[in-house]
Design a protein around this motif. Structure first.
Motif, PDB file in Angstrom:
ATOM      1  N   MET A   1       0.844  -1.196   0.000  1.00  0.00           N
ATOM      2  CA  MET A   1       0.000   0.000   0.000  1.00  0.00           C
ATOM      3  C   MET A   1       0.877   1.244   0.000  1.00  0.00           C
ATOM      4  O   MET A   1       2.021   1.199   0.409  1.00  0.00           O
ATOM      5  N   SER A   2       0.299   2.349  -0.429  1.00  0.00           N
ATOM      6  CA  SER A   2       1.090   3.554  -0.622  1.00  0.00           C
ATOM      7  C   SER A   2       0.243   4.774  -0.312  1.00  0.00           C
ATOM      8  O   SER A   2      -0.972   4.749  -0.411  1.00  0.00           O
ATOM      9  N   THR A   3       0.911   5.855   0.068  1.00  0.00           N
ATOM     10  CA  THR A   3       0.205   7.116   0.284  1.00  0.00           C
ATOM     11  C   THR A   3       0.198   7.963  -0.973  1.00  0.00           C
ATOM     12  O   THR A   3      -0.456   8.991  -1.009  1.00  0.00           O
ATOM     13  N   GLU A   4       0.914   7.564  -2.027  1.00  0.00           N
ATOM     14  CA  GLU A   4       1.036   8.392  -3.223  1.00  0.00           C
ATOM     15  C   GLU A   4       0.490   7.710  -4.471  1.00  0.00           C
ATOM     16  O   GLU A   4       0.026   8.382  -5.388  1.00  0.00           O
TER      17      GLU A   4
ATOM     18  N   GLY B   1      -1.815   4.404  -6.465  1.00  0.00           N
ATOM     19  CA  GLY B   1      -2.980   3.566  -6.263  1.00  0.00           C
ATOM     20  C   GLY B   1      -4.265   4.359  -6.151  1.00  0.00           C
ATOM     21  O   GLY B   1      -4.356   5.517  -6.552  1.00  0.00           O
ATOM     22  N   ILE B   2      -5.287   3.709  -5.574  1.00  0.00           N
ATOM     23  CA  ILE B   2      -6.629   4.276  -5.456  1.00  0.00           C
ATOM     24  C   ILE B   2      -6.940   4.489  -3.982  1.00  0.00           C
ATOM     25  O   ILE B   2      -6.577   3.682  -3.129  1.00  0.00           O
ATOM     26  N   ARG B   3      -7.626   5.579  -3.696  1.00  0.00           N
ATOM     27  CA  ARG B   3      -7.981   5.846  -2.301  1.00  0.00           C
ATOM     28  C   ARG B   3      -8.813   4.689  -1.738  1.00  0.00           C
ATOM     29  O   ARG B   3      -9.728   4.186  -2.388  1.00  0.00           O
ATOM     30  N   LEU B   4      -8.480   4.311  -0.513  1.00  0.00           N
ATOM     31  CA  LEU B   4      -9.112   3.150   0.104  1.00  0.00           C
ATOM     32  C   LEU B   4     -10.628   3.309   0.191  1.00  0.00           C
ATOM     33  O   LEU B   4     -11.374   2.359  -0.070  1.00  0.00           O
ATOM     34  N   GLN B   5     -11.113   4.495   0.551  1.00  0.00           N
ATOM     35  CA  GLN B   5     -12.554   4.662   0.678  1.00  0.00           C
ATOM     36  C   GLN B   5     -13.261   4.494  -0.667  1.00  0.00           C
ATOM     37  O   GLN B   5     -14.399   4.004  -0.723  1.00  0.00           O
ATOM     38  N   LYS B   6     -12.595   4.850  -1.753  1.00  0.00           N
ATOM     39  CA  LYS B   6     -13.177   4.654  -3.082  1.00  0.00           C
ATOM     40  C   LYS B   6     -13.246   3.170  -3.418  1.00  0.00           C
ATOM     41  O   LYS B   6     -14.242   2.690  -3.979  1.00  0.00           O
ATOM     42  N   VAL B   7     -12.194   2.421  -3.051  1.00  0.00           N
ATOM     43  CA  VAL B   7     -12.183   0.974  -3.295  1.00  0.00           C
ATOM     44  C   VAL B   7     -13.317   0.303  -2.527  1.00  0.00           C
ATOM     45  O   VAL B   7     -14.034  -0.558  -3.057  1.00  0.00           O
ATOM     46  N   LEU B   8     -13.509   0.701  -1.266  1.00  0.00           N
ATOM     47  CA  LEU B   8     -14.589   0.122  -0.461  1.00  0.00           C
ATOM     48  C   LEU B   8     -15.954   0.453  -1.046  1.00  0.00           C
ATOM     49  O   LEU B   8     -16.865  -0.381  -1.059  1.00  0.00           O
ATOM     50  N   ALA B   9     -16.097   1.662  -1.539  1.00  0.00           N
ATOM     51  CA  ALA B   9     -17.368   2.054  -2.142  1.00  0.00           C
ATOM     52  C   ALA B   9     -17.624   1.275  -3.429  1.00  0.00           C
ATOM     53  O   ALA B   9     -18.741   0.798  -3.677  1.00  0.00           O
ATOM     54  N   GLN B  10     -16.584   1.117  -4.255  1.00  0.00           N
ATOM     55  CA  GLN B  10     -16.737   0.374  -5.506  1.00  0.00           C
ATOM     56  C   GLN B  10     -17.057  -1.099  -5.256  1.00  0.00           C
ATOM     57  O   GLN B  10     -17.739  -1.739  -6.055  1.00  0.00           O
TER      58      GLN B  10
ATOM     59  N   GLY C   1      -7.395   8.644   3.432  1.00  0.00           N
ATOM     60  CA  GLY C   1      -6.688   8.971   2.204  1.00  0.00           C
ATOM     61  C   GLY C   1      -5.630   7.977   1.788  1.00  0.00           C
ATOM     62  O   GLY C   1      -4.884   8.228   0.832  1.00  0.00           O
ATOM     63  N   LEU C   2      -5.500   6.854   2.509  1.00  0.00           N
ATOM     64  CA  LEU C   2      -4.528   5.844   2.121  1.00  0.00           C
ATOM     65  C   LEU C   2      -4.848   5.335   0.724  1.00  0.00           C
ATOM     66  O   LEU C   2      -6.007   5.079   0.391  1.00  0.00           O
ATOM     67  N   ARG C   3      -3.822   5.176  -0.095  1.00  0.00           N
ATOM     68  CA  ARG C   3      -4.018   4.649  -1.447  1.00  0.00           C
ATOM     69  C   ARG C   3      -3.569   3.189  -1.488  1.00  0.00           C
ATOM     70  O   ARG C   3      -2.544   2.834  -0.898  1.00  0.00           O
ATOM     71  N   VAL C   4      -4.339   2.369  -2.193  1.00  0.00           N
ATOM     72  CA  VAL C   4      -4.064   0.939  -2.245  1.00  0.00           C
ATOM     73  C   VAL C   4      -4.138   0.453  -3.692  1.00  0.00           C
ATOM     74  O   VAL C   4      -4.686   1.126  -4.571  1.00  0.00           O
ATOM     75  N   ASP C   5      -3.583  -0.724  -3.902  1.00  0.00           N
ATOM     76  CA  ASP C   5      -3.728  -1.422  -5.176  1.00  0.00           C
ATOM     77  C   ASP C   5      -4.729  -2.553  -4.933  1.00  0.00           C
ATOM     78  O   ASP C   5      -4.376  -3.583  -4.352  1.00  0.00           O
TER      79      ASP C   5
ATOM     80  N   PRO D   1     -12.769  -8.841  -1.684  1.00  0.00           N
ATOM     81  CA  PRO D   1     -12.047  -9.135  -2.917  1.00  0.00           C
ATOM     82  C   PRO D   1     -12.071  -7.941  -3.865  1.00  0.00           C
ATOM     83  O   PRO D   1     -12.938  -7.063  -3.753  1.00  0.00           O
ATOM     84  N   PRO D   2     -11.118  -7.882  -4.792  1.00  0.00           N
ATOM     85  CA  PRO D   2     -11.116  -6.791  -5.771  1.00  0.00           C
ATOM     86  C   PRO D   2     -12.316  -6.902  -6.700  1.00  0.00           C
ATOM     87  O   PRO D   2     -12.981  -7.945  -6.759  1.00  0.00           O
TER      88      PRO D   2
END
Length: 243
Positions: A1-4, A6-15, A44-48, A62-63
């Motif tokens: 995971m990265s702060t710079e 990837g995609i914001r974690l809250q967006k991934v959870l929403a998707q 604001g954490l960004r993840v893959d 899951p993704p």
């Protein structure tokens, strides 16, 4: 995971349908979200999402699906292939326009019930590999009156022509004058293993249905009907096979 990146974690959870972005931020603030085994403590954490393992309240998220993961209640008499040179009905007859899928552990033609199908080759291979020991549960109608001693023998293990095998759990559901109904759970994926185990202990199978694979239950899915795996089911299976 990265702060710079990837995609914001809250967006991934929403998707993924877990929560709205605002509700996802609340989950993060309440320390209910983990990424790769670490509790997330910042917004604001960004993840893959394809590589990072994300959990909410301990449950794998899951993704977004790039593959198909399908549950079929296979009817008796249907073969677990996409085509058959002898003209028998196949699982392809029930899949509509889903395209070509792999079966995850076949069922013989005379056995009905839960069959998983996917176009994710890595997932199919792992699910079928004995090292991951994915449990499967069956209900068997067998000839004769099954005793508790027979059930114990199945749990202790019997020796078949291809080696010893044992049931994880057994339960006598019904016993009539000439037949018994038994639920049995085991990890082995050997060909016709449940039928051969009951044959070995003197109770040939009359009817056999698979009702569960790991966390996936057949439930009230009608014979011949299909559905997609739920997010929770897929997440649990990915954990089981370490993907």
């Amino acid at each position: 995971m990265s702060t710079e990146e990837g995609i914001r974690l809250q967006k991934v959870l929403a998707q993924a349908g877990v929560a709205s972005r605002r509700a996802a931020e609340d989950l993060i603030a309440r320390r209910r979200v983990e990424v790769n085994g670490e509790v997330v403590r910042e917004q604001g954490l960004r993840v893959d999402p394809a590589r990072d393992v994300i959990r909410v309240d301990g449950k794998r998220i899951p993704p977004q699906r790039q593959h198909q993961y399908v549950v079929l209640n296979k009817p008796r008499g249907v073969v677990s292939t996409m085509d058959d040179p002898h003209g028998r009905r196949t699982v392809a007859d029930f899949l509509g326009g889903r395209g070509r899928l792999f079966h995850v552990g076949r069922l013989d033609a005379d056995t009905e019930g839960l069959l998983l199908l996917t176009n994710d080759g890595d997932f199919a291979q792992r699910m079928a590999h004995p090292s991951f020991e994915v449990p499967k549960t069956y209900v068997a109608e067998v000839a004769g009156q099954v005793t508790e001693a027979t059930l114990k023998r199945l749990r202790d293990g019997v020796t078949l022509e291809d080696g010893p095998v044992s049931a994880d759990r057994t339960k006598l559901m019904q016993r009539l004058e000439d037949r018994s109904l038994v639920r049995v759970t085991l990890h082995s994926g050997r060909n016709r293993v449940v039928r051969r185990m009951f044959e070995e202990v003197g109770h040939p199978v009359r009817k056999l249905s698979r009702i569960a694979i790991g966390p996936v239950r057949l439930g009230d899915l009608k014979s011949g009907a299909v559905r997609d795996l739920t997010r929770e089911e897929l997440g649990a299976l990915l954990d089981l096979v370490k993907l």
